[in-house]
Design a protein around this motif. Structure first.
Motif, short mmCIF file in Angstrom:
data_model
loop_
_atom_site.label_atom_id
_atom_site.label_comp_id
_atom_site.label_asym_id
_atom_site.label_seq_id
_atom_site.Cartn_x
_atom_site.Cartn_y
_atom_site.Cartn_z
N UNK A 189 0.44 -1.24 0.02
CA UNK A 189 -0.10 -0.45 -0.13
C UNK A 189 0.79 1.42 -0.14
N UNK A 190 0.42 2.30 -1.18
CA UNK A 190 1.27 3.69 -0.83
C UNK A 190 1.80 4.58 0.82
N UNK A 191 0.81 3.32 1.77
CA UNK A 191 0.36 4.61 2.62
C UNK A 191 1.21 4.16 3.93
N UNK A 192 2.04 2.88 3.43
CA UNK A 192 2.72 1.82 4.21
C UNK A 192 4.41 1.72 4.01
N UNK A 193 4.85 1.38 4.95
CA UNK A 193 6.26 1.26 5.25
C UNK A 193 6.83 0.67 5.95
N UNK A 194 7.61 -1.14 5.56
CA UNK A 194 8.36 -1.50 7.32
C UNK A 194 9.90 -1.73 7.03
N UNK A 195 10.22 -1.43 8.46
CA UNK A 195 11.97 -1.39 8.85
C UNK A 195 11.80 -2.42 9.83
N UNK A 196 12.83 -3.15 9.21
CA UNK A 196 13.57 -4.43 10.62
C UNK A 196 14.67 -3.46 11.28
N UNK A 211 16.21 6.60 12.51
CA UNK A 211 15.43 6.95 11.94
C UNK A 211 14.02 7.72 12.68
N UNK A 212 13.99 8.37 13.44
CA UNK A 212 13.46 9.37 13.72
C UNK A 212 14.24 10.58 13.43
N UNK A 213 15.13 10.99 13.15
CA UNK A 213 15.77 11.83 12.56
C UNK A 213 15.17 12.43 11.42
N UNK A 264 14.49 3.97 25.63
CA UNK A 264 15.21 4.66 24.13
C UNK A 264 14.00 5.12 23.42
N UNK A 265 13.22 4.99 23.22
CA UNK A 265 11.64 5.35 22.65
C UNK A 265 11.24 6.68 23.21
N UNK A 266 11.45 6.01 24.90
CA UNK A 266 10.85 7.61 25.32
C UNK A 266 11.68 8.97 25.51
N UNK A 267 13.15 8.42 24.74
CA UNK A 267 14.42 9.59 24.34
C UNK A 267 14.35 9.68 23.35
N UNK A 268 13.82 9.49 22.62
CA UNK A 268 13.79 9.56 20.99
C UNK A 268 12.58 10.57 21.05
N UNK A 269 11.80 10.14 21.39
CA UNK A 269 10.11 11.21 21.49
C UNK A 269 10.72 12.59 21.51
N UNK A 270 11.66 12.44 23.09
CA UNK A 270 11.55 13.82 23.43
C UNK A 270 12.65 14.30 22.65
N UNK A 271 13.26 14.36 21.76
CA UNK A 271 14.30 14.31 21.51
C UNK A 271 13.71 14.93 19.88
#
Ligand code: NAD
Ligand code: DAU
Length: 340
Positions: free
Chosen positions: A50-57, A69-71, A107-114
């Motif tokens: 689907x055009x609005x979907x992407x998978x990242x390992x 990834x967040x950047x 890690x996810x919380x730190x990335x979300x904040x940054x």
């Protein structure tokens, strides 16, 4: 909106990725998953192109990878399903539960904040409240019930909840938390009660019921969990916890007998085995807050949901037969050998 769904190759995250990709064609859904034993790309196959979907390992414990990834992606919303999720495995090997369910969340919380994520949603569980007695049907878990965990799994999930709330209070990270009861439905990994019993009954194999089968779980169809999380990320209040459940309490024995009846199999397949250490007696969710504040309502009850689920397992044998043909056999032999 661009939404990161971590753990989206697993059971609930996979269903959520389907739901969001199909319901919101103008939103972009990115699934990040480490593809552990529980992650399965076949679950995402129907939406992969689907055009609005992407998978990242990738692994939520890998800080450098997650920051990059967040950047690059500039997510608006993060919904974290990634976890080690099986209580029995946590009893065998607690370490990985702390690493993924606690350190990975940090890690996810730190990335979300940054990277200024507008909403971090932590998918939690009713198991953080511990258990309720079997003979007090009047008692249910509310959002104010104290945390009182029993297994390494539930302790790791409660730790993540506390960390998430600390990031709200201390750093003003806009967070929400949902605590859901037992899910069932399509793409459920066959180590968990319902898909385990369906797959074994179809093969006329014995069905291992722990203890006397009198423990009670409060079952919610995974579709209803997905609609609840969708509502929370759009309308839920920052810093708040929402319980999710649909008043569908059943003993394990009732669940197993229902499956056998629908499959036309004999109850002689039931085999009572040694109980789970520290086995929680009963879970029961009071969903008043999400119903009254956000207007959420489940569409399935247990009778309609279990029928749909069994039909799905009958119509999608290749999905689960692929899983139970490999390493899974060793897992089953190891985990159940001392339970006879
Ligand atoms: P699951 O085990 O089916 O899926 C977990 C997914 O997370 C898998 O795809 C796995 O590959 C991925 N994962 C594991 N470690 C990872 C890591 N380090 N980095 C990236 N991905 C990783 O679990 P589930 O049943 O779908 O549960 C999803 C979430 O919902 C969990 O957080 C669980 O605690 C919670 N929850 C589950 C239930 C339930 O009944 N299954 C009920 C309430 C809450
Ligand atoms: O309540 C939410 C939780 O539900 C989630 O947070 C967990 O991730 C999820 O795995 C689930 O935990 P449970 O321990 O309740 O689910 P499980 O399917 O492992 O077991 C359900 C019940 O069935 C429990 O009382 C144990 C029992 N059981 C389980 C297995 C695998 C058996 O009797 N025999 C079995 O072989």
């Amino acid at each position: 909106m661009k939404i990161l769904v971590t753990g989206g190759a697993g059971f609930i995250g996979g269903n959520f990725a389907h739901y969001m990709t199909n319901t919101y064609p103008n939103d972009n859904i990115v699934v990040l998953d480490a593809l552990t034993y529980a992650g399965n790309l076949e679950t995402l196959e129907p939406i992969m192109n689907k055009p609005n979907f992407k998978f990242v390992k990738g692994d939520i414990r890998d800080r450098e990878f997650i920051y990059k990834l967040f950047d690059e992606e500039k997510f608006d919303v993060v919904v974290n399903f990634a976890a080690e999720s099986h209580v029995d495995r946590s009893i065998e090997n607690p370490g990985i539960f702390v690493e993924t369910n606690v350190m990975g969340v940090q890690v996810l919380l730190d990335a979300s904040l940054k990277y200024n994520v507008k909403r971090y949603h932590q998918v939690s569980t009713d198991e953080v409240y511990g258990d309720l007695p079997l003979d007090r049907k009047d008692l249910m878990f509310t959002e104010k019930t104290p945390l009182h965990t029993s297994s390494p799994y539930s302790a790791s999930k409660a730790s993540a909840d506390l960390l998430t709330l600390a990031y709200y209070r201390t750093y003003k990270l806009p967070v929400t938390i949902s605590r859901c009861s037992n899910n069932y439905g399509p793409y459920h990994f066959p180590e968990k009660l319902i898909p385990l019993m369906i797959s074994r009954a179809l093969a006329n194999e014995s069905l291992p019921v722990y203890g006397k089968g009198e423990n009670v779980r409060d079952w919610l169809h995974v579709h209803d969990h997905c609609t609840a999380i969708d509502l929370i990320i759009r309308k839920g209040k920052e810093g708040e916890v929402y319980n999710i459940g649909g008043h569908n309490e059943r003993t394990n024995l009732e669940v197993v007998k229902t499956i056998l009846k629908q499959l036309g199999k004999s109850e002689d397949l039931i085999h009572f085995v040694t109980d789970r250490p520290g086995h929680d007696l009963r879970y029961a969710i009071d969903p008043t807050k999400i119903e009254t504040e956000l207007g959420w309502k489940p569409v399935y009850n247990f009778d309609t949901g279990i029928k749909q689920t069994i039909d799905w397992y009958l119509n999608n044998k290749s999905w689960w037969e692929n899983i139970i043909s490999g390493e899974y056999q060793e897992y089953y032999a190891k985990m159940y050998k001392n339970r006879q």
